[in-house]
Write an enzyme that holds these catalytic residues in place. Structure first.
Site, PDB file in Angstrom:
ATOM      1  N   ASP A 232       0.864  -1.194   0.000  1.00 40.49           N
ATOM      2  CA  ASP A 232       0.000   0.000   0.000  1.00 40.49           C
ATOM      3  C   ASP A 232       0.895   1.237   0.000  1.00 40.49           C
ATOM      4  O   ASP A 232       2.129   1.130   0.004  1.00 40.49           O
ATOM      5  CB  ASP A 232      -0.953  -0.015   1.216  1.00 40.49           C
ATOM      6  CG  ASP A 232      -2.270   0.726   0.934  1.00 40.49           C
ATOM      7  OD1 ASP A 232      -2.216   1.948   0.690  1.00 40.49           O
ATOM      8  OD2 ASP A 232      -3.340   0.104   0.950  1.00 40.49           O
ATOM      9  N   GLY A 260       4.661   1.369  -1.529  1.00 36.64           N
ATOM     10  CA  GLY A 260       4.948   1.736  -2.916  1.00 36.64           C
ATOM     11  C   GLY A 260       3.733   2.333  -3.592  1.00 36.64           C
ATOM     12  O   GLY A 260       2.753   2.688  -2.941  1.00 36.64           O
ATOM     13  N   ASP A 261       3.822   2.413  -4.919  1.00 35.34           N
ATOM     14  CA  ASP A 261       2.783   3.026  -5.734  1.00 35.34           C
ATOM     15  C   ASP A 261       2.335   1.995  -6.763  1.00 35.34           C
ATOM     16  O   ASP A 261       3.151   1.541  -7.569  1.00 35.34           O
ATOM     17  CB  ASP A 261       3.403   4.257  -6.430  1.00 35.34           C
ATOM     18  CG  ASP A 261       2.457   4.911  -7.420  1.00 35.34           C
ATOM     19  OD1 ASP A 261       1.282   4.496  -7.499  1.00 35.34           O
ATOM     20  OD2 ASP A 261       2.913   5.841  -8.117  1.00 35.34           O
ATOM     21  N   PHE A 262       1.054   1.617  -6.708  1.00 34.65           N
ATOM     22  CA  PHE A 262       0.634   0.534  -7.611  1.00 34.65           C
ATOM     23  C   PHE A 262       0.527   0.962  -9.076  1.00 34.65           C
ATOM     24  O   PHE A 262       0.283   0.139  -9.942  1.00 34.65           O
ATOM     25  CB  PHE A 262      -0.602  -0.211  -7.118  1.00 34.65           C
ATOM     26  CG  PHE A 262      -1.849   0.572  -6.777  1.00 34.65           C
ATOM     27  CD1 PHE A 262      -2.282   1.646  -7.537  1.00 34.65           C
ATOM     28  CD2 PHE A 262      -2.625   0.166  -5.680  1.00 34.65           C
ATOM     29  CE1 PHE A 262      -3.449   2.331  -7.217  1.00 34.65           C
ATOM     30  CE2 PHE A 262      -3.797   0.851  -5.345  1.00 34.65           C
ATOM     31  CZ  PHE A 262      -4.205   1.936  -6.120  1.00 34.65           C
ATOM     32  N   HIS A 280     -12.366  -0.217  -8.591  1.00 33.08           N
ATOM     33  CA  HIS A 280     -13.554   0.657  -8.620  1.00 33.08           C
ATOM     34  C   HIS A 280     -13.242   2.101  -8.223  1.00 33.08           C
ATOM     35  O   HIS A 280     -14.050   2.979  -8.449  1.00 33.08           O
ATOM     36  CB  HIS A 280     -14.708   0.073  -7.785  1.00 33.08           C
ATOM     37  CG  HIS A 280     -14.552   0.198  -6.293  1.00 33.08           C
ATOM     38  ND1 HIS A 280     -15.607  -0.015  -5.422  1.00 33.08           N
ATOM     39  CD2 HIS A 280     -13.485   0.500  -5.517  1.00 33.08           C
ATOM     40  CE1 HIS A 280     -15.184   0.153  -4.181  1.00 33.08           C
ATOM     41  NE2 HIS A 280     -13.912   0.462  -4.206  1.00 33.08           N
TER      42      HIS A 280
HETATM   43  N1  SAH Z   1      -8.075  -3.433  -0.282  1.00 36.79           N
HETATM   44  C1  SAH Z   1      -8.484  -2.763   0.938  1.00 36.79           C
HETATM   45  C2  SAH Z   1      -8.452  -1.228   0.854  1.00 36.79           C
HETATM   46  C3  SAH Z   1      -9.316  -0.633  -0.239  1.00 36.79           C
HETATM   47  S1  SAH Z   1      -9.265   1.160  -0.209  1.00 36.79           S
HETATM   48  C4  SAH Z   1      -9.869  -3.239   1.343  1.00 36.79           C
HETATM   49  O1  SAH Z   1     -10.526  -3.869   0.532  1.00 36.79           O
HETATM   50  O2  SAH Z   1     -10.298  -2.960   2.454  1.00 36.79           O
HETATM   51  C5  SAH Z   1      -8.085   1.497  -1.475  1.00 36.79           C
HETATM   52  C6  SAH Z   1      -6.643   1.321  -1.022  1.00 36.79           C
HETATM   53  O3  SAH Z   1      -5.790   1.665  -2.132  1.00 36.79           O
HETATM   54  C7  SAH Z   1      -6.251   2.220   0.137  1.00 36.79           C
HETATM   55  O4  SAH Z   1      -5.693   1.456   1.164  1.00 36.79           O
HETATM   56  C8  SAH Z   1      -5.223   3.161  -0.506  1.00 36.79           C
HETATM   57  O5  SAH Z   1      -4.226   3.596   0.387  1.00 36.79           O
HETATM   58  C9  SAH Z   1      -4.647   2.321  -1.609  1.00 36.79           C
HETATM   59  N2  SAH Z   1      -4.007   3.125  -2.650  1.00 36.79           N
HETATM   60  C10 SAH Z   1      -4.504   4.242  -3.245  1.00 36.79           C
HETATM   61  N3  SAH Z   1      -3.630   4.702  -4.163  1.00 36.79           N
HETATM   62  C11 SAH Z   1      -2.558   3.859  -4.140  1.00 36.79           C
HETATM   63  C12 SAH Z   1      -1.320   3.811  -4.876  1.00 36.79           C
HETATM   64  N4  SAH Z   1      -1.053   4.708  -5.829  1.00 36.79           N
HETATM   65  N5  SAH Z   1      -0.453   2.797  -4.592  1.00 36.79           N
HETATM   66  C13 SAH Z   1      -0.746   1.872  -3.630  1.00 36.79           C
HETATM   67  N6  SAH Z   1      -1.900   1.875  -2.912  1.00 36.79           N
HETATM   68  C14 SAH Z   1      -2.789   2.859  -3.157  1.00 36.79           C
END
Ligand code: SAH
Length: 370
Positions: A232, A260-262, A280
Protein backbone atom coordinates in the site's frame (compact mmCIF):
# COMPACT_ATOMS: atom_id res chain seq x y z
CA UNK A 1 -18.56 -25.25 -1.23
CA UNK A 2 -15.61 -24.98 1.11
CA UNK A 3 -16.10 -25.30 4.84
CA UNK A 4 -15.55 -22.00 6.57
CA UNK A 5 -14.99 -23.53 9.98
CA UNK A 6 -11.59 -21.93 10.31
CA UNK A 7 -12.82 -18.42 9.60
CA UNK A 8 -15.51 -18.28 12.26
CA UNK A 9 -18.77 -16.61 11.30
CA UNK A 10 -21.44 -18.63 9.53
CA UNK A 11 -21.76 -17.63 5.89
CA UNK A 12 -24.86 -18.77 4.02
CA UNK A 13 -24.36 -19.95 0.43
CA UNK A 14 -24.45 -17.07 -2.07
CA UNK A 15 -27.51 -18.47 -3.88
CA UNK A 16 -29.56 -18.41 -0.65
CA UNK A 17 -28.65 -14.77 -0.10
CA UNK A 18 -29.48 -13.91 -3.72
CA UNK A 19 -32.87 -15.61 -3.36
CA UNK A 20 -33.63 -13.66 -0.20
CA UNK A 21 -32.55 -10.42 -1.85
CA UNK A 22 -34.89 -11.10 -4.76
CA UNK A 23 -37.79 -11.61 -2.35
CA UNK A 24 -36.98 -8.44 -0.39
CA UNK A 25 -36.67 -6.42 -3.59
CA UNK A 26 -39.97 -7.82 -4.84
CA UNK A 27 -41.68 -6.79 -1.61
CA UNK A 28 -40.05 -3.37 -1.72
CA UNK A 29 -41.32 -2.83 -5.26
CA UNK A 30 -44.79 -3.98 -4.27
CA UNK A 31 -44.78 -1.57 -1.33
CA UNK A 32 -43.59 1.26 -3.57
CA UNK A 33 -46.38 0.48 -6.00
CA UNK A 34 -49.10 0.40 -3.33
CA UNK A 35 -48.10 3.46 -1.32
CA UNK A 36 -48.84 6.94 -2.67
CA UNK A 37 -45.73 8.06 -4.60
CA UNK A 38 -45.07 11.14 -2.42
CA UNK A 39 -44.64 8.88 0.64
CA UNK A 40 -42.10 6.72 -1.15
CA UNK A 41 -40.21 9.74 -2.48
CA UNK A 42 -40.18 11.41 0.93
CA UNK A 43 -38.78 8.29 2.52
CA UNK A 44 -35.83 8.16 0.17
CA UNK A 45 -35.34 11.91 0.06
CA UNK A 46 -35.42 12.78 3.71
CA UNK A 47 -36.15 9.93 6.08
CA UNK A 48 -33.23 7.72 5.06
CA UNK A 49 -30.99 10.71 5.70
CA UNK A 50 -32.51 11.15 9.17
CA UNK A 51 -31.88 7.52 10.06
CA UNK A 52 -28.33 7.83 8.76
CA UNK A 53 -27.65 10.92 10.94
CA UNK A 54 -29.18 9.26 14.03
CA UNK A 55 -26.92 6.24 13.48
CA UNK A 56 -23.92 8.53 13.26
CA UNK A 57 -24.82 10.12 16.60
CA UNK A 58 -25.28 6.67 18.15
CA UNK A 59 -21.84 5.66 16.84
CA UNK A 60 -20.05 8.82 17.99
CA UNK A 61 -21.61 8.56 21.47
CA UNK A 62 -20.67 4.84 21.62
CA UNK A 63 -24.22 4.02 22.73
CA UNK A 64 -23.91 0.33 21.79
CA UNK A 65 -20.81 -0.02 24.01
CA UNK A 66 -22.63 1.66 26.89
CA UNK A 67 -25.51 -0.81 26.52
CA UNK A 68 -23.46 -3.96 26.28
CA UNK A 69 -24.43 -5.17 29.77
CA UNK A 70 -28.13 -4.55 29.23
CA UNK A 71 -30.71 -1.78 28.91
CA UNK A 72 -30.13 1.57 30.63
CA UNK A 73 -32.19 4.64 31.34
CA UNK A 74 -31.85 7.54 28.93
CA UNK A 75 -30.88 9.92 31.75
CA UNK A 76 -28.10 7.57 32.69
CA UNK A 77 -26.91 7.35 29.05
CA UNK A 78 -27.15 11.13 28.70
CA UNK A 79 -25.00 11.60 31.80
CA UNK A 80 -22.44 9.08 30.53
CA UNK A 81 -22.16 10.73 27.10
CA UNK A 82 -22.69 14.37 27.96
CA UNK A 83 -25.80 14.41 25.74
CA UNK A 84 -29.05 16.30 26.25
CA UNK A 85 -31.50 13.78 27.81
CA UNK A 86 -34.57 14.74 25.79
CA UNK A 87 -32.62 14.92 22.50
CA UNK A 88 -31.07 11.54 23.19
CA UNK A 89 -34.43 10.02 24.07
CA UNK A 90 -35.94 11.20 20.78
CA UNK A 91 -32.99 9.96 18.73
CA UNK A 92 -33.12 6.53 20.40
CA UNK A 93 -36.90 6.40 20.00
CA UNK A 94 -36.57 7.10 16.29
CA UNK A 95 -33.87 4.45 15.92
CA UNK A 96 -35.92 1.92 17.91
CA UNK A 97 -38.72 2.50 15.42
CA UNK A 98 -36.52 1.22 12.60
CA UNK A 99 -35.03 -1.72 14.48
CA UNK A 100 -31.86 -0.19 15.90
CA UNK A 101 -32.04 -0.24 19.71
CA UNK A 102 -35.19 -1.18 21.56
CA UNK A 103 -37.21 0.70 24.13
CA UNK A 104 -37.74 -1.76 27.00
CA UNK A 105 -39.53 0.20 29.71
CA UNK A 106 -40.44 3.83 29.87
CA UNK A 107 -37.21 5.68 29.12
CA UNK A 108 -34.92 2.62 29.05
CA UNK A 109 -33.16 1.40 25.93
CA UNK A 110 -31.24 -1.74 24.97
CA UNK A 111 -29.46 -2.93 21.84
CA UNK A 112 -30.84 -5.12 19.06
CA UNK A 113 -29.07 -7.48 16.66
CA UNK A 114 -28.56 -4.49 14.34
CA UNK A 115 -27.22 -2.03 16.89
CA UNK A 116 -24.94 -4.68 18.43
CA UNK A 117 -22.67 -4.25 15.41
CA UNK A 118 -22.05 -0.65 16.47
CA UNK A 119 -20.16 -2.02 19.48
CA UNK A 120 -16.41 -1.41 19.25
CA UNK A 121 -15.64 -5.02 20.19
CA UNK A 122 -18.29 -6.81 18.07
CA UNK A 123 -16.97 -9.22 15.45
CA UNK A 124 -17.46 -7.43 12.13
CA UNK A 125 -18.06 -4.16 14.00
CA UNK A 126 -19.39 -1.36 11.78
CA UNK A 127 -18.53 1.35 14.31
CA UNK A 128 -15.57 2.67 12.31
CA UNK A 129 -17.66 2.73 9.12
CA UNK A 130 -20.50 4.60 10.83
CA UNK A 131 -18.04 7.16 12.21
CA UNK A 132 -16.46 7.64 8.78
CA UNK A 133 -19.69 7.79 6.78
CA UNK A 134 -21.13 10.37 9.15
CA UNK A 135 -18.06 12.56 9.72
CA UNK A 136 -18.66 16.15 8.62
CA UNK A 137 -15.79 16.10 6.15
CA UNK A 138 -16.96 12.79 4.65
CA UNK A 139 -20.57 14.01 4.36
CA UNK A 140 -19.23 17.18 2.70
CA UNK A 141 -18.11 15.00 -0.19
CA UNK A 142 -21.75 14.66 -1.18
CA UNK A 143 -22.76 18.30 -0.90
CA UNK A 144 -21.64 19.34 -4.39
CA UNK A 145 -23.20 16.43 -6.19
CA UNK A 146 -25.09 18.67 -8.57
CA UNK A 147 -21.72 19.99 -9.73
CA UNK A 148 -20.61 16.39 -10.23
CA UNK A 149 -23.73 15.72 -12.29
CA UNK A 150 -22.91 18.77 -14.43
CA UNK A 151 -19.18 18.26 -14.82
CA UNK A 152 -18.66 14.52 -14.31
CA UNK A 153 -15.84 15.44 -11.93
CA UNK A 154 -15.64 14.48 -8.27
CA UNK A 155 -16.31 16.76 -5.31
CA UNK A 156 -12.58 16.67 -4.51
CA UNK A 157 -11.65 17.80 -8.01
CA UNK A 158 -14.40 20.43 -8.20
CA UNK A 159 -13.93 21.92 -4.74
CA UNK A 160 -10.37 21.13 -3.67
CA UNK A 161 -8.68 20.60 -7.03
CA UNK A 162 -7.32 17.31 -5.71
CA UNK A 163 -7.76 13.57 -6.07
CA UNK A 164 -9.66 11.66 -3.40
CA UNK A 165 -6.57 9.96 -1.95
CA UNK A 166 -4.56 13.15 -2.37
CA UNK A 167 -7.03 15.05 -0.18
CA UNK A 168 -7.21 12.28 2.42
CA UNK A 169 -3.46 12.02 2.65
CA UNK A 170 -3.22 15.64 3.80
CA UNK A 171 -4.55 14.63 7.20
CA UNK A 172 -3.29 11.56 9.07
CA UNK A 173 -6.41 11.63 11.25
CA UNK A 174 -8.81 11.59 8.29
CA UNK A 175 -6.74 8.92 6.65
CA UNK A 176 -6.79 6.76 9.76
CA UNK A 177 -10.58 7.02 10.08
CA UNK A 178 -10.91 6.11 6.37
CA UNK A 179 -8.58 3.11 6.74
CA UNK A 180 -10.41 1.89 9.86
CA UNK A 181 -13.68 2.19 7.97
CA UNK A 182 -12.32 0.11 5.07
CA UNK A 183 -11.13 -2.50 7.56
CA UNK A 184 -14.53 -2.58 9.20
CA UNK A 185 -16.37 -2.87 5.87
CA UNK A 186 -13.91 -5.53 4.77
CA UNK A 187 -14.48 -7.49 7.95
CA UNK A 188 -18.08 -8.03 6.96
CA UNK A 189 -17.11 -9.29 3.48
CA UNK A 190 -14.00 -11.33 4.25
CA UNK A 191 -15.62 -14.55 5.60
CA UNK A 192 -17.85 -14.64 2.50
CA UNK A 193 -14.85 -14.09 0.19
CA UNK A 194 -12.81 -16.85 1.85
CA UNK A 195 -15.83 -19.18 1.67
CA UNK A 196 -16.39 -18.46 -2.04
CA UNK A 197 -12.85 -18.70 -3.40
CA UNK A 198 -10.04 -21.11 -2.60
CA UNK A 199 -6.87 -19.11 -1.95
CA UNK A 200 -5.03 -22.12 -0.54
CA UNK A 201 -3.54 -23.07 -3.92
CA UNK A 202 -1.20 -20.05 -3.81
CA UNK A 203 2.28 -20.19 -2.29
CA UNK A 204 2.60 -16.40 -2.24
CA UNK A 205 0.00 -13.67 -2.37
CA UNK A 206 0.36 -9.89 -2.76
CA UNK A 207 -2.60 -7.81 -1.56
CA UNK A 208 -2.32 -4.75 -3.78
CA UNK A 209 -3.69 -1.70 -1.94
CA UNK A 210 -4.38 -4.06 0.95
CA UNK A 211 -5.02 -1.28 3.51
CA UNK A 212 -4.60 -2.50 7.08
CA UNK A 213 -4.27 -6.13 5.93
CA UNK A 214 -7.57 -7.69 7.02
CA UNK A 215 -8.09 -9.74 3.86
CA UNK A 216 -4.46 -10.83 3.56
CA UNK A 217 -4.51 -12.01 7.17
CA UNK A 218 -7.63 -14.08 6.50
CA UNK A 219 -6.10 -15.54 3.32
CA UNK A 220 -2.94 -16.56 5.18
CA UNK A 221 -4.96 -18.05 8.01
CA UNK A 222 -6.80 -20.19 5.48
CA UNK A 223 -3.54 -21.11 3.67
CA UNK A 224 -1.10 -22.26 6.36
CA UNK A 225 1.92 -22.56 4.06
CA UNK A 226 1.47 -19.39 2.01
CA UNK A 227 3.47 -16.18 2.38
CA UNK A 228 1.88 -12.79 1.94
CA UNK A 229 2.87 -9.26 0.99
CA UNK A 230 0.81 -6.29 2.09
CA UNK A 231 1.36 -3.52 -0.45
CA UNK A 232 0.00 0.00 0.00
CA UNK A 233 1.01 3.67 0.03
CA UNK A 234 3.92 4.60 2.36
CA UNK A 235 1.71 6.38 4.91
CA UNK A 236 -0.55 3.33 5.30
CA UNK A 237 2.32 0.84 5.54
CA UNK A 238 4.18 3.08 8.01
CA UNK A 239 1.15 3.04 10.31
CA UNK A 240 0.71 -0.74 10.03
CA UNK A 241 4.43 -1.09 10.87
CA UNK A 242 4.01 1.19 13.87
CA UNK A 243 0.83 -0.39 15.19
CA UNK A 244 1.54 -3.96 14.11
CA UNK A 245 -0.55 -6.17 11.86
CA UNK A 246 -3.73 -7.36 13.59
CA UNK A 247 -2.76 -11.01 13.26
CA UNK A 248 -1.31 -13.84 15.32
CA UNK A 249 2.47 -14.40 15.30
CA UNK A 250 2.27 -17.18 12.73
CA UNK A 251 0.45 -15.05 10.16
CA UNK A 252 2.48 -11.91 10.99
CA UNK A 253 5.66 -13.96 10.53
CA UNK A 254 4.58 -14.92 7.02
CA UNK A 255 3.70 -11.35 6.00
CA UNK A 256 5.98 -8.77 4.40
CA UNK A 257 4.97 -5.09 4.47
CA UNK A 258 5.91 -3.20 1.33
CA UNK A 259 5.27 0.48 0.63
CA UNK A 260 4.95 1.74 -2.92
CA UNK A 261 2.78 3.03 -5.73
CA UNK A 262 0.63 0.53 -7.61
CA UNK A 263 0.83 2.65 -10.75
CA UNK A 264 4.59 2.07 -10.79
CA UNK A 265 6.04 -1.26 -9.70
CA UNK A 266 4.72 -4.13 -7.59
CA UNK A 267 6.77 -6.79 -5.78
CA UNK A 268 7.50 -9.19 -8.65
CA UNK A 269 7.07 -12.92 -9.34
CA UNK A 270 4.38 -13.91 -6.83
CA UNK A 271 1.65 -16.51 -7.44
CA UNK A 272 -1.35 -14.24 -6.90
CA UNK A 273 -2.08 -10.51 -6.93
CA UNK A 274 -5.27 -9.56 -5.13
CA UNK A 275 -7.13 -6.32 -5.89
CA UNK A 276 -10.01 -5.85 -3.50
CA UNK A 277 -11.99 -2.62 -3.83
CA UNK A 278 -9.15 -1.08 -5.84
CA UNK A 279 -10.20 -0.96 -9.49
CA UNK A 280 -13.55 0.66 -8.62
CA UNK A 281 -11.69 3.70 -7.28
CA UNK A 282 -10.32 4.47 -10.73
CA UNK A 283 -11.50 5.40 -14.22
CA UNK A 284 -10.64 2.94 -16.99
CA UNK A 285 -7.32 4.49 -18.01
CA UNK A 286 -5.97 4.43 -14.43
CA UNK A 287 -7.42 0.98 -13.74
CA UNK A 288 -5.59 -0.24 -16.84
CA UNK A 289 -2.31 1.18 -15.47
CA UNK A 290 -2.79 -0.74 -12.21
CA UNK A 291 -3.55 -3.92 -14.17
CA UNK A 292 -0.47 -3.33 -16.33
CA UNK A 293 1.67 -3.17 -13.17
CA UNK A 294 0.11 -6.47 -12.03
CA UNK A 295 0.77 -7.98 -15.48
CA UNK A 296 4.46 -7.00 -15.32
CA UNK A 297 4.80 -8.43 -11.82
CA UNK A 298 2.84 -11.70 -11.89
CA UNK A 299 4.91 -14.84 -12.41
CA UNK A 300 4.11 -16.97 -15.47
CA UNK A 301 1.20 -19.23 -14.51
CA UNK A 302 0.24 -16.85 -11.68
CA UNK A 303 -3.19 -15.33 -11.16
CA UNK A 304 -4.97 -12.07 -10.57
CA UNK A 305 -7.85 -12.10 -8.09
CA UNK A 306 -10.26 -9.16 -8.14
CA UNK A 307 -12.96 -8.55 -5.54
CA UNK A 308 -15.63 -6.04 -6.56
CA UNK A 309 -19.41 -5.70 -6.76
CA UNK A 310 -20.74 -6.07 -10.27
CA UNK A 311 -23.36 -3.81 -11.82
CA UNK A 312 -26.44 -6.00 -12.18
CA UNK A 313 -29.26 -6.26 -14.68
CA UNK A 314 -31.13 -3.30 -16.09
CA UNK A 315 -33.86 -1.98 -13.75
CA UNK A 316 -32.79 -4.32 -10.98
CA UNK A 317 -31.71 -3.12 -7.60
CA UNK A 318 -27.99 -3.59 -7.18
CA UNK A 319 -25.79 -2.36 -4.38
CA UNK A 320 -23.15 -1.76 -7.04
CA UNK A 321 -25.33 0.87 -8.73
CA UNK A 322 -25.46 2.82 -5.46
CA UNK A 323 -21.80 2.31 -4.65
CA UNK A 324 -21.09 3.52 -8.19
CA UNK A 325 -22.54 6.93 -7.27
CA UNK A 326 -19.99 7.06 -4.46
CA UNK A 327 -17.28 6.39 -7.02
CA UNK A 328 -18.68 9.05 -9.37
CA UNK A 329 -18.93 11.67 -6.64
CA UNK A 330 -15.94 10.86 -4.46
CA UNK A 331 -13.15 8.88 -6.11
CA UNK A 332 -13.71 9.37 -9.83
CA UNK A 333 -13.81 5.62 -10.36
CA UNK A 334 -16.74 3.41 -11.32
CA UNK A 335 -18.36 0.07 -10.57
CA UNK A 336 -18.39 -2.19 -13.61
CA UNK A 337 -20.35 -4.95 -15.28
CA UNK A 338 -18.77 -8.34 -15.79
CA UNK A 339 -18.39 -7.51 -19.48
CA UNK A 340 -16.61 -4.25 -18.67
CA UNK A 341 -14.16 -6.17 -16.46
CA UNK A 342 -13.61 -8.71 -19.22
CA UNK A 343 -12.71 -5.92 -21.67
CA UNK A 344 -10.54 -4.02 -19.18
CA UNK A 345 -8.63 -7.20 -18.37
CA UNK A 346 -8.22 -8.19 -22.01
CA UNK A 347 -6.77 -4.75 -22.76
CA UNK A 348 -4.17 -5.28 -20.03
CA UNK A 349 -2.96 -8.76 -20.97
CA UNK A 350 -5.24 -10.85 -18.76
CA UNK A 351 -8.03 -13.30 -19.57
CA UNK A 352 -11.00 -13.50 -17.22
CA UNK A 353 -11.36 -17.15 -16.19
CA UNK A 354 -13.76 -17.43 -13.31
CA UNK A 355 -16.43 -15.53 -11.44
CA UNK A 356 -17.59 -16.59 -7.99
CA UNK A 357 -20.39 -14.74 -6.26
CA UNK A 358 -20.07 -14.33 -2.53
CA UNK A 359 -22.79 -14.23 0.07
CA UNK A 360 -21.80 -10.64 0.87
CA UNK A 361 -22.81 -9.24 -2.53
CA UNK A 362 -19.29 -9.10 -3.94
CA UNK A 363 -17.88 -11.18 -6.74
CA UNK A 364 -14.45 -12.75 -6.92
CA UNK A 365 -13.01 -12.64 -10.44
CA UNK A 366 -10.00 -14.73 -11.36
CA UNK A 367 -7.86 -13.80 -14.36
CA UNK A 368 -4.69 -15.27 -15.82
CA UNK A 369 -1.95 -13.55 -17.82
CA UNK A 370 -2.08 -14.24 -21.56
N1 SAH B 1 -8.08 -3.43 -0.28
C1 SAH B 1 -8.48 -2.76 0.94
C2 SAH B 1 -8.45 -1.23 0.85
C3 SAH B 1 -9.32 -0.63 -0.24
S1 SAH B 1 -9.27 1.16 -0.21
C4 SAH B 1 -9.87 -3.24 1.34
O1 SAH B 1 -10.53 -3.87 0.53
O2 SAH B 1 -10.30 -2.96 2.45
C5 SAH B 1 -8.08 1.50 -1.47
C6 SAH B 1 -6.64 1.32 -1.02
O3 SAH B 1 -5.79 1.67 -2.13
C7 SAH B 1 -6.25 2.22 0.14
O4 SAH B 1 -5.69 1.46 1.16
C8 SAH B 1 -5.22 3.16 -0.51
O5 SAH B 1 -4.23 3.60 0.39
C9 SAH B 1 -4.65 2.32 -1.61
N2 SAH B 1 -4.01 3.13 -2.65
C10 SAH B 1 -4.50 4.24 -3.25
N3 SAH B 1 -3.63 4.70 -4.16
C11 SAH B 1 -2.56 3.86 -4.14
C12 SAH B 1 -1.32 3.81 -4.88
N4 SAH B 1 -1.05 4.71 -5.83
N5 SAH B 1 -0.45 2.80 -4.59
C13 SAH B 1 -0.75 1.87 -3.63
N6 SAH B 1 -1.90 1.87 -2.91
C14 SAH B 1 -2.79 2.86 -3.16
Amino acid sequence: MKSNKRTGPMVPPAFVVRGLEAIVQGLERLRNRLLPPPIVVLQHMVLNLVVSRCLYVAAELRLADLLKDGPRAVDDLAAATGAHPDALHRILRALAGVGFFVETDEGRYGTTRLSECLRSDAPGSMLASARYAGADWAVAGWTEMLATARTGRTYYENVHGKSFFGWYDESPERREIFDASMTSMSAMAIPAIIAAYDFSTFGSVVDVGGGEGGLLTAILRASPRARGTLFDLPQVIARVEREGLRADDDVAGRTALVAGDFFAELPPAHDAYVLKWILHDWADADAARILAACRRAVRPGGKLVIVEMLIGERNQYSLAKLSDIGMLTLTGGRERTLEEFRRLLAGSGFALRLRRQTAAGYSVLEAVPV
